[in-house]
Design an enzyme around this catalytic site. Structure first.
Site, PDB file in Angstrom:
ATOM      1  CB  ALA A 104      -9.112   2.187   3.034  1.00  0.00           C
TER       2      ALA A 104
ATOM      3  CD  GLU B 257     -11.769  -1.241  12.490  1.00  0.00           C
ATOM      4  OE1 GLU B 257     -10.754  -0.552  12.292  1.00  0.00           O
ATOM      5  OE2 GLU B 257     -11.971  -2.349  11.934  1.00  0.00           O
TER       6      GLU B 257
ATOM      7  CB  VAL C 252      -0.940   0.008   1.219  1.00  0.00           C
ATOM      8  CG1 VAL C 252      -1.685   1.337   1.317  1.00  0.00           C
ATOM      9  CG2 VAL C 252      -1.942  -1.143   1.124  1.00  0.00           C
TER      10      VAL C 252
ATOM     11  CG  ASP D 214       9.137  -0.397   5.978  1.00  0.00           C
ATOM     12  OD1 ASP D 214       9.677  -1.233   6.734  1.00  0.00           O
ATOM     13  OD2 ASP D 214       8.155  -0.651   5.256  1.00  0.00           O
TER      14      ASP D 214
ATOM     15  CG  HIS E 292     -11.272  -1.402   8.460  1.00  0.00           C
ATOM     16  ND1 HIS E 292     -10.784  -2.167   9.482  1.00  0.00           N
ATOM     17  CD2 HIS E 292     -10.380  -1.558   7.443  1.00  0.00           C
ATOM     18  CE1 HIS E 292      -9.655  -2.747   9.120  1.00  0.00           C
ATOM     19  NE2 HIS E 292      -9.398  -2.384   7.873  1.00  0.00           N
TER      20      HIS E 292
ATOM     21  CB  ALA F 122      -2.459   0.976   8.837  1.00  0.00           C
ATOM     22  NE  ARG F 123      -5.849  -4.971   9.884  1.00  0.00           N
ATOM     23  CZ  ARG F 123      -6.104  -4.899   8.588  1.00  0.00           C
ATOM     24  NH1 ARG F 123      -6.334  -3.725   8.024  1.00  0.00           N
ATOM     25  NH2 ARG F 123      -6.138  -5.985   7.846  1.00  0.00           N
TER      26      ARG F 123
END
Length: 347
Positions: free
Chosen positions: A295, A274, A164, A184, A293, A244-245
């Site tokens: 996306a 969620e 992503v 990263d 959520h 993401a999360r």
């Protein structure tokens, strides 16, 4: 291999019906569906016989007793593979201890998620959400109170430059002429440059970025990675975006940062619960753009995820090594368990 000798099950839903179509073409595979409300006398035999569990990524849509943890694994003695769109409802360490391979469908919804992140950036920067709300609430709206910003030549900081993140980088850099910083710890500077990002440390990214976009997985290291200290490093005009999360960012810390006007706003697709309740305090801000959520929820992404999942499950059941393993260290133990189940050693 005899008919229905390979057992696969899922709970409640699949990403796309294509998963069923692909598995049904194989006479040696049996696919069972369980509902959250299914009685134990129905699902217990299915769990006991199963070789594969195709599990959804949304932890709050799945009954807790179907989350994969140590207790669940005791009820699935023949389980060899857990295949998940995301690992939120999966205890990967418990799977490794039990000799169970965990795979995902990484990359299957990368375009969808990246486009969603970009849409949030543009909507917030152009103040479209505030404009929409003012028009619905007020008469004689003064457009000069809704001046936004262009994103060209601005800096986006991407946390996680995987499937992503690299797509967000390509869109931002190639389409919009933005500068891309990236954090990263698992990638070299050379690889990150190939993916369109300049490798920097997290604190530097937060200080320099006009937009901070989260696209890393949730694990022990990333849980609450963005909290009070990190929001304090961001520029007052910067926006925080996450597709993401939940739990990677601290919601209470974000709430305080917005109240104190330390940042300009946020685009939130993921939550600690969620979907979030309508009274959630973060939903009370006009400079917060929210989605439940979704996306990665597009027709194209769902079909792609379903196809990848089905093909990877079948390849694994045929003794091949799947390409998207989350816990590769389990392979020797898994391979021995696979041989005991099917009489052949997987490649």
């Amino acid at each position: 291999m005899s008919v229905n000798s390979k057992r696969v099950f899922y709970v409640k839903y699949l990403a796309n019906p294509i998963y069923i179509d692909i598995l049904k073409a194989r006479s040696d595979v049996r696919l069972d569906r369980i509902e959250n409300e299914s009685p134990e006398d129905f699902y217990a035999p299915i769990l006991n016989a199963a070789h594969v569990y195709q599990i959804g990524a949304a932890r709050d849509e799945l009954a807790p007793h179907f989350h994969v943890d140590a207790a669940f694994l005791k009820r699935t003695p023949n389980l060899l593979l857990v295949s998940s769109n995301g690992v939120d409802p999966v205890d990967v360490e418990a799977c490794t201890d039990a000799g169970v391979l965990v795979v995902n469908q990484s990359g299957g919804n990368a375009h969808s998620v990246a486009e969603h992140a970009l849409a949030m950036m543009l909507t917030l920067s152009k103040r479209i959400i505030q404009s929409d709300r003012k028009l619905r609430r007020e008469a004689n709206v003064n457009r000069n109170e809704l001046v936004g910003n262009e994103v060209e030549h601005k800096t986006v900081g991407i946390i996680g430059l995987g499937n992503v993140g690299r797509r967000i980088a390509a869109l931002c850099k190639g389409l919009l002429g933005m500068k891309v910083l990236a954090y990263d710890p698992y990638l070299t500077a050379e690889v990150m440059a190939e993916r369109g990002g300049e490798k920097v440390e997290l604190d530097e990214l937060l200080r320099r970025a006009d937009f901070v976009s989260i696209s890393c997985p949730l694990d022990k290291k990333s849980r609450n990675m963005i909290s009070t200290h990190e929001f304090a490093l961001m520029q007052p005009h910067a926006y925080f975006i996450t597709t993401a999360r939940g739990f990677i960012h601290d919601e209470d810390a974000l709430l305080q940062a917005l109240r104190d006007k330390r940042i300009a706003g946020a685009g939130l697709d993921v939550w600690s619960k969620e979907p979030p309740p309508p009274e959630h305090p973060l939903l009370q801000f006009d400079n917060v753009l929210a989605s439940p959520h979704t996306a990665g929820v597009t027709i194209e992404a769902r079909q792609n995820m379903g196809r990848i999942a089905a093909e990877q499950v079948l390849d694994t059941l045929d003794g091949k090594r799947p390409p998207r393993i989350i816990n590769p260290e389990v392979w020797p133990v898994y391979a021995e368990r696979f041989k005991q189940a099917f009489g052949v050693t997987p490649g």
